[in-house]
Design an enzyme around this catalytic site. Structure first.
Site, PDB file in Angstrom:
ATOM      1  N   GLY A 104       0.830  -1.202   0.000  1.00 58.14           N
ATOM      2  CA  GLY A 104       0.000   0.000   0.000  1.00 58.14           C
ATOM      3  C   GLY A 104       0.860   1.245   0.000  1.00 58.14           C
ATOM      4  O   GLY A 104       2.070   1.192   0.266  1.00 58.14           O
ATOM      5  N   CYS A 105       0.239   2.377  -0.304  1.00 58.91           N
ATOM      6  CA  CYS A 105       0.988   3.625  -0.409  1.00 58.91           C
ATOM      7  C   CYS A 105       1.540   4.047   0.950  1.00 58.91           C
ATOM      8  O   CYS A 105       2.736   4.307   1.093  1.00 58.91           O
ATOM      9  CB  CYS A 105       0.108   4.705  -1.015  1.00 58.91           C
ATOM     10  SG  CYS A 105      -1.541   4.833  -0.309  1.00 58.91           S
ATOM     11  N   TYR A 106       0.671   4.113   1.965  1.00 57.49           N
ATOM     12  CA  TYR A 106       1.151   4.487   3.302  1.00 57.49           C
ATOM     13  C   TYR A 106       2.209   3.511   3.816  1.00 57.49           C
ATOM     14  O   TYR A 106       3.245   3.943   4.342  1.00 57.49           O
ATOM     15  CB  TYR A 106      -0.006   4.520   4.298  1.00 57.49           C
ATOM     16  CG  TYR A 106      -0.962   5.682   4.185  1.00 57.49           C
ATOM     17  CD1 TYR A 106      -0.506   7.000   4.233  1.00 57.49           C
ATOM     18  CD2 TYR A 106      -2.335   5.478   4.080  1.00 57.49           C
ATOM     19  CE1 TYR A 106      -1.397   8.071   4.172  1.00 57.49           C
ATOM     20  CE2 TYR A 106      -3.224   6.538   4.021  1.00 57.49           C
ATOM     21  CZ  TYR A 106      -2.766   7.826   4.064  1.00 57.49           C
ATOM     22  OH  TYR A 106      -3.653   8.876   4.019  1.00 57.49           O
TER      23      TYR A 106
END
Lengths: 345, 345, 345, 345
Positions: free
Chosen positions: A148-150
């Site tokens: 995921g991005c985070y």
């Protein structure tokens, strides 16, 4: 090599196309979209007019397996897990940008995603595609659970000090900020222009899907169970993520020492750049590129280490890292097709 | 009542004018600007054309003391301390929006502001104008040290739990985000449109001037010395501040209990609004108004309390609170002239 | 081939670097900056850290002529004209992104730029680098006067109907809108974030420097003297230009017919894309790329043709077209190094 | 006086509430929302928490007629025409912010709105509420057709020269730009944040509903049939409209002369402000206020007059003008409740 992209009308897919368009070894044979099959991609995305001449198609596992060697899933949760097992069984490698194969613990998936998990045996096959950390495993993988991005921005920022044992692993606070494109193209009042412009919001505090993913990765690297406080916010801009992270240092370290540690840690990783003392990265400094830029500040007064890590959420936080992983899987130079500099200003 | 505004070309001054224009008991007699004396305000700010017909003047303490009863200083640091002692000696009340009279400890001023402090005897006279907390002292004050924007959002969010002793006072982390107008009208590459738009940055980590101000106020209310971690960031929007705050709860409290505590604490304070469980305030919900909106989330999993506090940095964080303080000093209804609702969207 | 860039701290220079970084035949040997000589480029532009390792130098015509074959001037007006004659005499080809060599009529230059013109003999040597229109002349040129951003969008949108004689050449109105980056990196209250954000302004109405440039090009193509009304506006975004243009049609034409005309006109020009009937291009559809996208609407009710033309002001409106011109001069494929797709969203 | 607002969840309604909250003579008795009846307004709009304590209700003409004296319709097209006739028959005055009663010619309504028109006899009763122009008729009106946002900015900018006969009425080109809030709160990909941010678009060229409304008003004032070219664009900002207008002057007039004409024309109208020579208004200079600011430039070179007119689309372009009209209808000072200055920056 021939590849397909599933999820053709999302931002993840168009970012994949942006990079694959200039990739020397790959041809995009198919773009799959359930909602828009039969439509030319350029009708949905006019910026691709005259350049990408692909008509979107329905997903059919059998023909896909015959036509391509690798499939990118740039789909929402709860889609890829229905198709990846079959594809993998037919020898097609899959890179999944969704969360379906990221969590090894099925209960966590059920808790945070609210749906049934993917088949455990395929989860076991999946490699978590944090390219810089899991490079060796990625080389052999049939399924990549693209991070995921985070989690990408966060774990790349924390792993060096965690692995070296310089900080208290149970003191981690992650205050994260994202541009709006992370919410995708699906309409919602929350990201309606007039509501989001000139606005700054916290959201999903304590319940965001990326919490177990971050904890899983950090626990693995620190070799102990770790809980993090993770608070996501949304910024009135299109692209960019910043994780501002707070950890207790076990001893007194100078900013300079820690910067050196990070530089050494990421020495052979071209996409991670460590800022000099006194400088912290801004999201625009990685805009449109696959870089993760990290800055450090050791606050001697309070004993806290503050780590600032930025990425472009759609690139290193999604499609760029997916291509980086494909490059690694295929034995190509990691940076192939990803040479684009940040677009500034 | 006649008042003057010093610092006529800054955003603080025009915000004062915006509210004073509709204030029933006050007339703005003078606007002082060293750099623009002799110029009509509406030439510098065309939005005031046909409405505010004031020519800016040089500051002269003697004539000022004869013409007005109260002076607002909307000036940068290191200006008001040169004039306020004289004005006060002549019986003129002063509300200082700069930091010159905020810190009781002169050494802290020197350390963080890099200049000599104001005369100690006048600092001793000054009341820190956090309206909701220091109301009684404000009534009697000759000098108001009007709080900084970050300290206002931050301390209003923390004081109820600190005073009640429900949290560990040495566990406070403040991750703060501001709109760009807080940087004022002075040109700087940092807030050049093309550099700031579509960008998110941390800045002045560990060294921001508001750190000692926050610590002073919190230490006073908690009756013990408190150190905070304070990390400011800048958001690509004009107005708004959010402080996201993390503290360790001493015991297990539910979000609901804490919300009730806050509602009671601020019951008689119309400008502080507490959100219901499950809701956190966004900066746009106070845009242009004097509200401070607060939301709470008690994370039972980790024992952390997360507090989100938002204000409009130019209103409750500067000019609005200054007028609120003037109202209190003059014995008027606290909300006089401040009835403007947030402008939404 | 070795090239140099003069004007190293401007946005034009970093855009040149962004594209040249991926250009297969070119090496950037020198970056010249008077104000920052001795400084590493990456200190001024942190997005280039670890990627571009160039120290900026002072301009010295002699050493430059020895080291490079071509020089890009990404400088403000009134700089390049002092150096280009010497460089050209030494056999170095020059591409000038400023306005110094664009106007053949020296009086116009004096009138609109307020300074002395470049030497007439060198102006006579210069070719106006509107790549699609002047391709043959560009091949032979020693000096390229690279077009302004507004003139590029505007003239590419108007030339087909003007050349075919389908519209009244003295009825042209150009209502133009630009992103803020066109104003460069020089500080100014006008583009201070808090003044420009959430704002839309007209500026330099009737006196903009691009008026004579547009008129010169259109007059040449229409083979008669043309005057245009040109009104520039500034949009709260970083990149993008749109020219909305109004002309009287001499006869009744359908939108469809005109679209076909434009498609044929630009058939062999990969960077000009004509939208289908019913679609008009938005600036984001060319963001970061070298495309000029054009849409048409023939208003049968009023006899007006409305032409909408968009470019990225820093790419096709400056650095991208400069590289396109270099490619043409060097006999390379026009699109070399310019394959980047628009970044969307 | 008691009033009701129909269309409670739209931006028009919350803007009405923002001003009526400080209006000395009016109480908002009812807020009607079909989709949200039974819900508190502050749950849909948290910025109203603790301030506006109204539960939204279904529309019932009978009870409404008993409870209130005046109804604002802040509804989409094709709603108000179903209720206004009944309400008016029961003696309730109505101010309609939608387009249902604006066009006297039913065929135009059908053509541009694609629906049946309101009953002709009620259209005949309706007064077009361009406050500055139709003040006398407004005083007597039972139904106000409150003008559209574009028509307000456009006609106020054109009427003085048209009435005086100084320009050719068939040469009018209106290039208009609006902030995004004009599109309302209804979700649409077009105004999805990631699609609209950093973007500038033209839309509905040649077919916008405001074309017949502008033509009707201008034809009436010029006493001849007028056709206009009208091209709307959307700007990445929340509020603000600018109409940039081009007309042929019949003779040579100086900018100065024309400014004087406009100043005289609007002398008794506090909400129209004319800029001095050399200055043109920006949208931010009227942000949140009821002003219409106008600037002029007579281009002697080409004989064109360029008029720039700005408003806040939600205020003078909708709710503010509606309240201004209510004030006029009720015999109150026109500016009652509308004293808010523009919010700047």
């Amino acid at each position: 090599m021939n590849v397909a992209i599933v999820g053709g009308t999302g931002y993840g897919a168009v970012e994949l196309l942006r990079f694959l368009h200039n990739h020397p070894y790959v041809e995009v044979k198919k773009v799959i979209s359930h909602s828009n099959s039969g439509t030319k991609l350029a009708e949905v995305y006019p910026h691709l007019v005259n350049v990408v001449d692909i008509e979107m198609a329905e997903l059919d596992v059998h023909t896909l397996a015959e036509e391509v060697d690798l499939v990118f899933f740039a789909t929402p949760s709860n889609v890829s897990k229905r198709y990846i097992p079959d594809l993998v069984d037919k020898g097609v490698r899959c890179i999944d940008l969704s969360g379906d194969f990221r969590l090894r613990d099925g209960k966590k998936y059920v808790e945070y995603y609210g749906e049934e998990m993917a088949p455990q045996s395929y989860i076991d096959k999946a490699v978590y595609g944090l390219s810089e950390i899991n490079k060796e495993a990625i080389k052999q993988a049939m399924i990549i659970a693209n991070p995921g991005c985070y989690p990408t921005a966060t774990t790349l920022g924390l792993i060096p000090v965690l692995e070296k044992g310089l900080v208290n692993p149970n003191s981690i606070i992650v205050d994260a900020k994202t541009g709006v494109s992370g919410a995708g193209r699906k309409l919602s009042l929350n990201v309606h222009f007039s509501e989001m412009n000139e606005n700054f919001k916290a959201y999903k505090v304590g319940v965001h899907k990326h919490i177990p993913e971050i904890e899983q990765m950090l626990s693995e690297r620190a070799e102990q169970a770790i809980q993090v406080i993770f608070t996501p916010h949304i910024v009135p801009m299109t692209r960019g993520i910043m994780s501002t992270m707070y950890v207790d240092m076990k001893d007194v370290y100078s900013t300079e020492e820690l910067i050196q540690l990070y530089q050494e840690y990421y020495q052979t990783h071209p996409f991670v750049r460590i800022r000099k003392e006194g400088a912290l990265p801004a999201t625009k400094e990685v805009y449109g590129s696959n870089y993760c830029d990290i800055g450090l500040y050791a606050d001697e007064r309070t004993g806290k280490l503050i780590i600032v890590s930025v990425i472009d959420n759609l690139v290193k936080g999604a499609s760029g890292q997916a291509i980086q992983n494909m490059n690694i899987m295929c034995g190509w130079e990691e940076t192939t097709g990803l040479h684009q500099l940040p677009i500034y200003p």
